[in-house]
Design a protein around this motif. Structure first.
Motif, mmCIF file in Angstrom:
data_model
loop_
_atom_site.group_PDB
_atom_site.id
_atom_site.type_symbol
_atom_site.label_atom_id
_atom_site.label_comp_id
_atom_site.label_asym_id
_atom_site.label_seq_id
_atom_site.Cartn_x
_atom_site.Cartn_y
_atom_site.Cartn_z
ATOM 1 N N GLU A 75 3.103 3.713 -9.136
ATOM 2 C CA GLU A 75 3.596 3.902 -8.145
ATOM 3 C C GLU A 75 4.548 5.143 -7.945
ATOM 4 O O GLU A 75 4.914 5.617 -6.753
ATOM 5 C CB GLU A 75 3.886 2.716 -7.196
ATOM 6 N N GLY A 76 4.945 5.554 -8.993
ATOM 7 C CA GLY A 76 6.167 6.914 -9.054
ATOM 8 C C GLY A 76 7.217 6.392 -8.405
ATOM 9 O O GLY A 76 7.494 5.299 -8.127
ATOM 10 N N GLY A 77 7.968 7.321 -8.595
ATOM 11 C CA GLY A 77 9.666 7.527 -7.983
ATOM 12 C C GLY A 77 10.255 6.780 -9.228
ATOM 13 O O GLY A 77 10.525 5.582 -9.476
ATOM 14 N N ALA B 213 -1.901 7.078 -5.946
ATOM 15 C CA ALA B 213 -2.868 7.493 -5.144
ATOM 16 C C ALA B 213 -3.112 9.104 -5.172
ATOM 17 O O ALA B 213 -4.128 9.836 -5.596
ATOM 18 C CB ALA B 213 -3.451 6.747 -3.917
ATOM 19 N N ALA B 214 -2.019 9.582 -4.550
ATOM 20 C CA ALA B 214 -1.981 10.962 -4.430
ATOM 21 C C ALA B 214 -1.962 12.081 -5.913
ATOM 22 O O ALA B 214 -2.627 12.840 -5.968
ATOM 23 C CB ALA B 214 -0.663 11.504 -3.797
ATOM 24 N N ARG B 215 -1.383 11.274 -6.960
ATOM 25 C CA ARG B 215 -1.328 12.010 -8.075
ATOM 26 C C ARG B 215 -2.700 11.896 -8.898
ATOM 27 O O ARG B 215 -3.175 12.752 -9.427
ATOM 28 C CB ARG B 215 -0.249 11.313 -9.208
ATOM 29 N N PHE C 164 -8.381 8.471 -1.728
ATOM 30 C CA PHE C 164 -8.068 7.755 -2.975
ATOM 31 C C PHE C 164 -6.867 6.712 -2.555
ATOM 32 O O PHE C 164 -6.773 5.661 -3.273
ATOM 33 C CB PHE C 164 -7.164 8.577 -3.933
ATOM 34 N N LEU C 165 -6.476 7.159 -1.281
ATOM 35 C CA LEU C 165 -5.458 6.012 -0.770
ATOM 36 C C LEU C 165 -6.107 4.845 -0.251
ATOM 37 O O LEU C 165 -5.884 3.553 -0.212
ATOM 38 C CB LEU C 165 -4.422 6.711 0.208
ATOM 39 N N CYS D 247 0.997 -1.065 0.097
ATOM 40 C CA CYS D 247 -0.044 -0.055 -0.051
ATOM 41 C C CYS D 247 0.820 1.265 0.019
ATOM 42 O O CYS D 247 0.481 2.185 -0.694
ATOM 43 C CB CYS D 247 -0.938 0.072 1.315
ATOM 44 N N ALA D 248 2.086 1.089 0.805
ATOM 45 C CA ALA D 248 2.884 2.430 0.769
ATOM 46 C C ALA D 248 3.280 2.666 -0.650
ATOM 47 O O ALA D 248 3.720 3.951 -0.958
ATOM 48 C CB ALA D 248 4.007 2.080 1.774
ATOM 49 N N ALA D 249 3.526 1.688 -1.329
ATOM 50 C CA ALA D 249 4.168 1.702 -2.679
ATOM 51 C C ALA D 249 3.333 2.385 -3.577
ATOM 52 O O ALA D 249 3.758 3.075 -4.679
ATOM 53 C CB ALA D 249 4.640 0.439 -3.225
ATOM 54 N N ARG D 250 1.915 2.574 -3.258
ATOM 55 C CA ARG D 250 1.000 3.203 -4.047
ATOM 56 C C ARG D 250 0.538 4.438 -3.658
ATOM 57 O O ARG D 250 -0.244 5.163 -4.199
ATOM 58 C CB ARG D 250 -0.154 2.075 -4.253
#
Length: 703
Positions: free
Chosen positions: A581-583, A340-342, A397-398, A333-336
């Protein structure tokens, strides 16, 4: 109201000799620090009470706020020398001994100068060592003060003021103010432990005499000049339904903010207004109490406070609870969190560093602090039902992608904050439906249509470059073969025309439809083939079309994935699954080594995107390592030097938007080649839509 654990921002002044603290200081207005002149002498290695100006001095300083430490340089701007020869002084006394320094960088908003208050006899005050350790406090009592010198005696069974305390504040918890600066300790016998300090009365006179009156501005004066102050006082002066309600509000807000009530326990309207404008989380606490007894007043306070940036959106309890929940997310979940924020805030450019740290369960408090400062969203809402802050939208969203227990907890938190803010539940439910729609789209995501081009180079009779092509079109139902003459050599111009012809049926009919993507299936030696620059001048001689400017163009290299074997094919699929998941991993520098890049990618096993910006001599090996170990998205510049403007342009762009972003950059290059001088290459390997099993022609053959 006074803090049970309160103290002004701590300031450590460090020695230029060994970097250790030699004393302390007190923040003044406009990024200035006040300390004793003899502390500066100690920091530069001069005699303690040397009166001579030490010349240009820059000292390293640490400023400790409630949540962060700010380290910077501070330049000596005013010197008020120690004067031991003035008449009328006691054996242990001297005049002057003040210095003002200016910080070279702005402090975080939460670190603000303290209030000052005149020193008086019988005040209980506290001092801290210059090392700023919270446990180094010495509790003392002012036993004599004539406005020029203030003597303080250590309390029984408490630490006493000692070496290293000079220049620091004498802090009155009752007044919530600094009453003077620690200056010297006296050598005494027996149980008496005595020191003296410079009272605020004398400090103010010295600053006025030195032309620094503006630095002595009191925070209370600043608060009263706030354009919201008068309106807040008027609102907070209204009667509440029950005579004891304001007293109850004071007790609950003090408890929520970790403060003590002084006096009779009945804060005035001015007390409340001052608290709201100086304690960044007092307003949410106050609104939370008033929401139950005077909801209309709570709404008016929220509306009035929007004209000032001081109050934060969340109370201390709400902030702590959300950070706790986020820190307890599972790794998946943290990886997503970035995705979710975007998705929740598509019009907001979110700091990539914050999102990247959050995806690794780091810096959740920093991310929450950033999001709660965003404006409310612009989604449709019914009149009078309020809009939803960006933070709450991001939490919704998260929540929708979390397991059921975490989803319930995050939604419960969101509902509680929305109720306190007066947001109608139907408005929050609208945002929740937005989140659920987005989550559903992730499950049924469709790729844009594409034309797959398998090609190989072959020499032409005239010595020019020729290419053999095989083309497939994929409109979402799978690749279907569209080329007939597989082995006929084409020039770059002929190849471009054939590809444009294949793209025609896939071009969107709607203005906002997705452009089809050109996916070049290449071997590793052709990764930098400039097919994006191929041109077709066939439109009546009036227009020359350019492949990479008109359509997104990416490269795909199955050969390198096959070299990686099954081990890295599995990693490729896993990395692709985390694309949203970004980054991005950034590979830069002239000494980039493929083995180091391999090590980074083995550490960051979920990274789906790499940005390569290295010199040409090492670029090919770095890119091929990335593709071999299964990184699905790699961007680089095929130019000769590092420092690519194209890679910089694409930094921070969400991964799925990169093909279009690179196309736009290539179009800009046609308009302003000097401003957009990069030559970007984007490798793109969609694990959900791999190319058909292809057999690349032998490039050594010529027919």
């Amino acid at each position: 109201m006074a803090g049970t654990d309160s103290r002004p921002p701590a300031v450590s002044i460090l020695s230029r000799v060994d970097g250790e603290p030699v004393g302390s200081g007190v923040l003044l207005a406009e990024q200035h620090v006040l300390t004793c002149a003899h502390v500066v002498n100690c920091a530069v290695g001069h005699d303690t009470l040397a009166p001579e100006h030490p010349g240009p001095v820059s000292l390293r300083i640490r400023v400790y706020g409630p949540d962060s430490t700010h380290t910077c340089q501070a330049e000596l701007t005013r010197w008020i020398a120690p004067r031991t020869g003035d008449g009328g002084l006691g054996a242990y006394e001297w005049n002057g001994d003040l210095a003002v320094l200016r910080l070279d960088s702005a402090l975080p908003h939460a670190i603000r100068p303290p209030r000052w208050h005149p020193m008086a006899e019988k005040q209980r005050v506290r001092a801290w060592h210059g090392g700023a350790e919270r446990g180094s406090f010495a509790d003392v009592e002012v036993t004599e003060c004539n406005g020029r010198f203030g003597y303080v005696d250590g309390l029984r069974d408490k630490l006493a003021v000692d070496r290293g305390y000079s220049g620091g504040p004498l802090w009155s918890s009752r007044e919530q103010a600094v009453v003077g600066l620690v200056t010297a300790r006296l050598t005494t016998v027996g149980d008496l432990r005595r020191a003296w300090g410079i009272p605020w009365q004398r400090i103010r006179e010295e600053l006025d005499r030195a032309g620094l009156t503006h630095l002595a501005t009191q925070p209370d004066d600043e608060v009263r000049r706030d354009p919201c102050y008068a309106e807040l006082v008027a609102l907070l002066d209204r009667p509440l339904p029950h005579p004891d309600d304001w007293a109850r509000c004071g007790r609950l807000v003090a408890w929520e903010c970790g403060l003590d009530l002084c006096g009779d326990g009945m804060p005035s309207a001015h007390d409340f207004a001052r608290l709201v404008l100086t304690h960044e989380r007092a307003l949410p606490a106050l609104v939370g109490v008033l929401r139950r007894t005077a909801p209309d007043l709570a709404d008016e306070l929220l509306a009035a406070s929007r004209a000032t940036r001081r109050p934060r959106m969340l109370s201390l309890g709400e902030h702590a609870e959300l950070v706790r929940q986020l820190e307890e997310l599972d790794v998946a979940c943290a990886a997503r969190v970035p995705a979710a924020a975007r998705a929740a805030l598509p019009r907001t450019v979110l700091p990539a560093v914050l999102l990247s740290r959050a995806s690794r369960l780091q810096g959740m408090g920093d991310l929450v602090g950033y999001l709660e400062g965003l404006p409310r969203d612009s989604g449709p809402t019914a009149k009078g039902m309020g809009t939803v802050p960006g933070l709450l939208r991001a939490v919704e969203f998260l929540a929708v992608i979390c397991p059921s227990e975490q989803r319930r907890a995050l939604r419960g938190w969101s509902e509680g904050v929305a109720a306190r803010l007066g947001i109608h539940e139907s408005t929050l439910w609208d945002r929740r439906r937005d989140a659920e729609d987005w989550a559903g789209q992730q499950l049924h995501r469709t790729a844009p249509p594409r034309v797959l081009v398998e090609f190989s180079s072959c020499g032409g009779a005239d010595g020019g470059d020729r290419y053999r092509l095989r083309l497939w079109c994929d409109d979402g139902t799978g690749p279907r073969r569209v080329s007939e003459e597989d082995d006929r050599p084409r020039s770059a111009e002929e190849a471009a025309r054939e590809i444009f012809d294949a793209l025609g049926p896939l071009h969107p009919q709607e203005p906002d439809g997705s452009l089809p993507v050109i996916e070049l299936v290449v071997d590793r030696d052709a990764l930098e083939l400039p097919a994006d620059e191929w041109r077709d001048p066939g439109l009546g001689g009036l227009l020359t079309r350019v492949l990479g400017a008109e359509y997104p163009l990416v490269v795909n290299c199955p050969e390198l994935r096959e070299l990686g074997g099954r081990r890295f094919e599995a990693e490729w699929r896993q990395r692709w699954g985390r694309l949203d998941e970004g980054g991005a991993v950034s590979v830069t520098g002239s000494g980039a080594d493929p083995n180091e890049v391999y090590g980074v990618l083995m550490e960051q096993r979920h990274a789906a995107q790499v940005m390569v910006d290295v010199p040409a001599r090492s670029r090919s090996a770095v890119v091929q390592v990335c593709l071999m170990v299964g990184v699905p998205v790699v961007l680089w510049d095929r130019g000769d030097a590092s420092g690519s403007p194209a890679v910089g342009y694409a930094s921070g762009v969400p991964a799925r938007a990169l093909p279009e972003a690179v196309r736009v950059y290539r179009a800009k290059t046609l308009q302003r080649p000097r401003d957009y001088a990069g030559r970007p290459v984007l490798a793109w390997a969609d694990a959900d839509h791999p190319p058909p099993k292809l057999e690349l022609a032998d490039p050594t053959e010529s027919r």
